[in-house]
Design an enzyme around this catalytic site. Structure first.
Site, PDB file in Angstrom:
ATOM      1  CD  GLU A  24      48.416  57.224  66.889  1.00  0.00           C
ATOM      2  OE1 GLU A  24      48.660  56.086  67.347  1.00  0.00           O
ATOM      3  OE2 GLU A  24      48.670  57.545  65.712  1.00  0.00           O
ATOM      4  CG  ASN A 171      44.905  51.687  63.800  1.00  0.00           C
ATOM      5  OD1 ASN A 171      44.666  52.301  62.773  1.00  0.00           O
ATOM      6  ND2 ASN A 171      46.142  51.564  64.275  1.00  0.00           N
ATOM      7  CD  GLU A 172      48.562  51.122  60.898  1.00  0.00           C
ATOM      8  OE1 GLU A 172      49.540  50.783  61.606  1.00  0.00           O
ATOM      9  OE2 GLU A 172      48.601  52.092  60.129  1.00  0.00           O
ATOM     10  CE1 TYR A 238      50.624  58.399  57.626  1.00  0.00           C
ATOM     11  CE2 TYR A 238      50.433  56.018  57.851  1.00  0.00           C
ATOM     12  CZ  TYR A 238      50.145  57.298  58.301  1.00  0.00           C
ATOM     13  OH  TYR A 238      49.360  57.468  59.422  1.00  0.00           O
ATOM     14  CD  GLU A 294      46.804  55.591  60.703  1.00  0.00           C
ATOM     15  OE1 GLU A 294      48.022  55.550  60.406  1.00  0.00           O
ATOM     16  OE2 GLU A 294      46.307  55.015  61.684  1.00  0.00           O
TER      17      GLU A 294
END
Length: 482
Positions: A24, A171-172, A238, A294
């Site tokens: 990124e 994304n997200e 995460y 991710e």
């Protein structure tokens, strides 16, 4: 304690794309990490760092996701094409508020992919971009005939189209990608993906923006309303040992933190199972891939660095997280078609760290090196209980059985017996053997944590005996009897 490995009863193929990476525009991942520019004194080819490219090729990087992440939904691709001196600058509002010059854009990304010999995964802008902008980007990248965007590409020096294997539609979008409700994004996905056209013979694999951690409502809504329009659905998770607000230090932690981190890595199994059950309801044939694009550890940024750059060290603990997670992906290889660890260089659970002309390989890099023979191999069915702090995976390909085992116990050696249904010969055995739980590599000590020959395996009449030290990840390569 005996584990039975059935080499004659194979499971699904472990997609090489499970070993994907994520780069990124964040901190020093792109600039300084992957790209230094053609005029840099650091050795490069067309601006790409030679040492970084070589290291990533060594672990057989299969796919690279770009340009984000949260950055993707504020990135306007036309600002990153044409002569570098005339490219429009932008403020990276998500990550540190820095101004970047857009010198790394579409042409540079596909040059990097060419050098890495991997596939491209491009993430489009739904949050702040238009349908037209996304359609024109796909046309610019993939159109081989005569069209306005193809002519623009040729004007900028690229005659032939590139191959773009994967495209993410936002994304997200539940967060930094627009703070949308699941129902709203499902409709937006349906609209935007319509204009991700296939201009050539190569099919573009369309990925819908999926859930954050355990948001099962998001998965249910997307699958119910748009499953027939997607090839993949993403999932982000995460590992924070103490939660989002108190992420903790990457290097200064307790034994309790170690085990909590490993346990939270193991939570990936439940997430994949529960999201997968929802996907099964609408896609029982498992055509749609779960794309964990991710994942990894996220600790507090290193002291003295820009907190918005997410630069963190990488210890033996990170290696355990990588191995535990990869073993889970293998277990669910029928549903998990791709994963992309965050991130490739200098950000979060990075493979590599750079400082000027210096580069070091992290413990996580070495796990990916140990595991590379699992790419596109067939999962082997196994039966039997492992000790509490041990996890393993096995696959076979081209007459080789690859067995990878992790012992994340901090004190105890694990004595393991593997029973096999065929004779084997040990070809090679290597491991990352930890001596201190917070050991890491830095620019003055780049080999503190590295791979060494593993001598704790012996063949028996029925299989193998393995003596696995604490804090270790090992891979044993076995030649199967013909």
């Amino acid at each position: 304690m005996t584990i039975q490995l059935l080499t004659k009863k194979c499971g699904p193929t472990i997609s090489k794309y499970i070993y994907g990476h994520f780069a990124e525009h964040l901190g020093r991942c792109i600039y300084e990490g992957l790209y230094v520019g053609e005029d840099s004194e650091i050795e490069n080819v067309n601006g790409m760092r030679t040492d970084v490219v070589a290291a990533l090729k060594h672990i057989k990087i299969p796919v690279l996701r770009w340009p984000g992440g949260c950055f993707a939904d504020e990135y306007h691709w036309k600002d990153g094409i044409g002569p570098k001196e005339t490219r429009k600058m932008m403020v990276n509002t998500h990550w540190g508020g820095v101004t970047e010059n857009n010198h790394f854009g579409t042409h540079e990304f596909f040059e990097l992919v060419r050098q890495l010999e991997c596939d491209a995964y491009v993430n489009g802008n739904v949050g702040s971009g238009t349908v037209q902008e996304m359609q024109e980007w796909v046309e610019y990248i993939t159109m081989g005939g005569v069209s306005p965007m193809a002519e623009e590409r040729r004007k900028n020096g690229r005659e032939e189209p590139w191959k773009m294997a994967f495209f993410g539609v936002g994304n997200e979008n539940w967060g930094c990608g627009g703070n949308m409700r699941a129902e709203y994004y499902a409709d937006e996905y349906r609209r935007y993906q319509t204009y991700v056209r296939q201009y050539g013979d190569d099919k573009i694999y369309k990925i819908a923006g999926g859930a954050n951690v355990d948001d099962y409502h998001w998965t249910e809504t997307l699958m119910k309303n748009a499953h027939w329009m997607m090839d993949g659905l993403s999932l982000h998770y995460y590992v924070h040992p103490h939660g989002w607000e108190e992420k903790g230090s990457a290097t200064d932690f307790t034994e309790a933190d170690w085990y909590l981190t490993c346990d939270k890595a193991a939570h990936m199994d439940e997430l994949i199972s529960r999201h997968g059950t929802i996907m099964d309801k609408y896609d029982p044939e498992k055509r749609i891939g779960m794309i964990v694009d991710e994942w990894g550890t996220w600790f507090t940024a290193e002291p003295g660095t820009n907190p918005g750059f997410l630069y963190q060290q990488n210890t033996v603990r990170d290696a355990m997280v990588a191995a535990i997670t990869l073993n889970i992906f293998h277990k669910h290889a029928d549903r998990v078609h791709m994963a992309n660890i965050a991130q490739t260089v200098n950000v979060l659970q990075a493979m590599l760290l750079t400082d000027g002309a210096k580069m070091v390989k992290t413990p996580s890099y070495h796990v990916f090196d140990l595991y590379k023979d699992h790419q596109d191999a067939q999962l082997i069915d196994g039966f039997g209980d492992l000790p509490a702090h041990v996890t393993s995976t096995a696959s076979q390909k081209d007459g080789q059985l690859t067995l990878s085992i992790t012992n994340f116990d901090l004190q105890e050696t694990a004595e393991l017996d593997f029973a096999l249904d065929t004779a084997v010969t040990v070809k090679d055995a290597q491991g990352l053997i930890g001596t201190e739980m917070n050991a890491y590599n830095d620019f003055d000590h780049p080999e503190t944590v590295t791979l060494t020959a593993f001598d704790g395996v012996t063949t028996t009449e029925n299989g193998l005996k393995v003596s696995l030290p604490p804090m270790s990840v090992v891979t044993i390569k076995l030649e199967l009897a013909q």
